[in-house]
Write a protein that holds these residues in place. Structure first.
Motif, PDB file in Angstrom:
ATOM      1  N   ASP A  39       0.815  -1.206   0.000  1.00 59.37           N
ATOM      2  CA  ASP A  39       0.000   0.000   0.000  1.00 59.37           C
ATOM      3  C   ASP A  39       0.852   1.260   0.000  1.00 59.37           C
ATOM      4  O   ASP A  39       0.342   2.364  -0.217  1.00 59.37           O
ATOM      5  CB  ASP A  39      -0.918   0.017   1.224  1.00 59.37           C
ATOM      6  CG  ASP A  39      -2.013  -1.044   1.139  1.00 59.37           C
ATOM      7  OD1 ASP A  39      -2.499  -1.295   0.021  1.00 59.37           O
ATOM      8  OD2 ASP A  39      -2.359  -1.619   2.178  1.00 59.37           O
ATOM      9  N   ASP A  40       2.148   1.113   0.288  1.00 62.94           N
ATOM     10  CA  ASP A  40       3.058   2.248   0.313  1.00 62.94           C
ATOM     11  C   ASP A  40       4.331   1.891  -0.439  1.00 62.94           C
ATOM     12  O   ASP A  40       4.723   0.717  -0.492  1.00 62.94           O
ATOM     13  CB  ASP A  40       3.410   2.638   1.750  1.00 62.94           C
ATOM     14  CG  ASP A  40       2.190   3.111   2.519  1.00 62.94           C
ATOM     15  OD1 ASP A  40       1.687   4.195   2.201  1.00 62.94           O
ATOM     16  OD2 ASP A  40       1.728   2.371   3.415  1.00 62.94           O
ATOM     17  N   ARG A  56      -0.254   4.217  -2.313  1.00 63.62           N
ATOM     18  CA  ARG A  56      -0.747   3.653  -3.569  1.00 63.62           C
ATOM     19  C   ARG A  56      -1.711   4.612  -4.271  1.00 63.62           C
ATOM     20  O   ARG A  56      -1.620   4.833  -5.485  1.00 63.62           O
ATOM     21  CB  ARG A  56      -1.438   2.324  -3.285  1.00 63.62           C
ATOM     22  CG  ARG A  56      -2.178   1.739  -4.489  1.00 63.62           C
ATOM     23  CD  ARG A  56      -3.046   0.572  -4.068  1.00 63.62           C
ATOM     24  NE  ARG A  56      -2.219  -0.559  -3.738  1.00 63.62           N
ATOM     25  CZ  ARG A  56      -1.878  -1.520  -4.627  1.00 63.62           C
ATOM     26  NH1 ARG A  56      -2.294  -1.441  -5.873  1.00 63.62           N
ATOM     27  NH2 ARG A  56      -1.134  -2.527  -4.261  1.00 63.62           N
TER      28      ARG A  56
END
Length: 305
Positions: A39-40, A56
């Protein structure tokens, strides 16, 4: 899991999180981001140091840059990534090759000698007086672009804008400053890269990509000595950029005459309607404007081939 116990928690985190280079184009990495489970994402500089963290959603739907195109209206002449930006406005004085826009925009293209004239006129319309350093830059741009009002592109509007900037705002003698400006032209004394790329415009005639640079000099006397290195640079750029033709217009601002150094397809070079000093050097005579004199002549020649 799988991390060296000797590493720090930050180093262990960095090993697990996907990363990109700070100068990567987001559009080119979007597919990789969509496939990744993270997500990062880490952002690293050229030395591999972490300079930030990008979520993201910011990579999949990034904010668009907002641009105003000044002194050009073709994306091929704009900053890298301009095709992905939101174009807000165009302020220019060149031929049209404008980009597609999703909404109507202010589009100003005027047949004048210098785009600085348009900026000065906009300031006057808005009752804004640019500070001395900005007024000086605008005046210098007008005098340089018009060859101190000797270029055939010069208009009354250019003269009026220069008078407002020079006489009214800066309290100086515009003509005298123009002569001093021409006397201090660096000419061919700079590096070859500066000479060839300092003022180079890319354009396309039909399916032929071309590029024409211009350098202003106080005299043509140094041209024979610098010509071999310049021609080597032109040939190098022609190969790297896949150009059908590349040229450097060397303009003597004192005598108001130019020479053209050219590299390209032999058929195209031979079709150019100017006397030859050598196979790769043409005498342009009193042609001093790339925009109004040389480029239109190139279009006329290429359209007939």
């Amino acid at each position: 899991q799988g991390c060296d116990p000797a590493t720090t928690p930050a180093e262990q985190f960095a090993e697990r999180v996907p990363s990109f280079q700070a100068d990567d184009r987001i559009s080119e990495q979007r597919a990789a981001v969509a496939r990744a489970e993270a997500d990062d994402f880490l952002v690293r500089d050229a030395e591999g140091r972490c300079v930030g963290l990008a979520p993201r959603h910011a990579l999949l739907d990034p904010p668009r840059a907002r641009l105003i195109l000044v002194d050009h209206n073709e994306l091929g002449q704009a900053v890298p990534g301009a095709e992905e930006a939101e174009i807000l406005e165009v302020l220019d004085h060149h031929k049209l090759g404008n980009p597609f826009t999703e909404v109507p925009i202010r589009f100003v293209v005027e047949p004048i000698g210098c785009c600085c004239t348009l900026v000065a006129e906009r300031c006057r319309f808005e009752n804004l007086a640019p500070p001395p350093e900005i007024a000086g830059m605008l005046l210098t741009g007008i005098l340089s672009d018009t060859l101190v009002f000797r270029s055939p592109t010069t208009t009354k509007r250019d003269r009026d804008a220069a008078a407002w900037l020079g006489h009214t705002l800066l309290d100086l003698d515009v003509e005298r400053y123009g002569r001093e400006l021409l006397d201090h032209e660096p000419g061919l004394s700079g590096s070859v890269d500066e000479i060839v790329d300092g003022d180079r415009k890319a354009f396309r005639i039909g399916n032929r990509p071309m590029s024409v640079a211009q350098v202003e000099v106080p005299s043509l006397r140094d041209l024979p000595e610098r010509k071999p290195a310049i021609m080597e640079a032109l040939q190098d750029r022609r190969r790297r950029e896949g150009l059908a033709l590349i040229a450097l217009m060397v303009t003597d601002v004192v005598e108001s005459r130019s020479r053209l150094l050219v590299a390209g397809d032999e058929r195209l070079v031979k079709a150019l309607p100017y006397p030859r000093e050598a196979p790769d050097e043409l005498d342009l005579g009193d042609v001093v404007s790339r925009k109004k004199q040389l480029v239109p002549a190139l279009y006329a020649v290429m359209d007939n081939l």
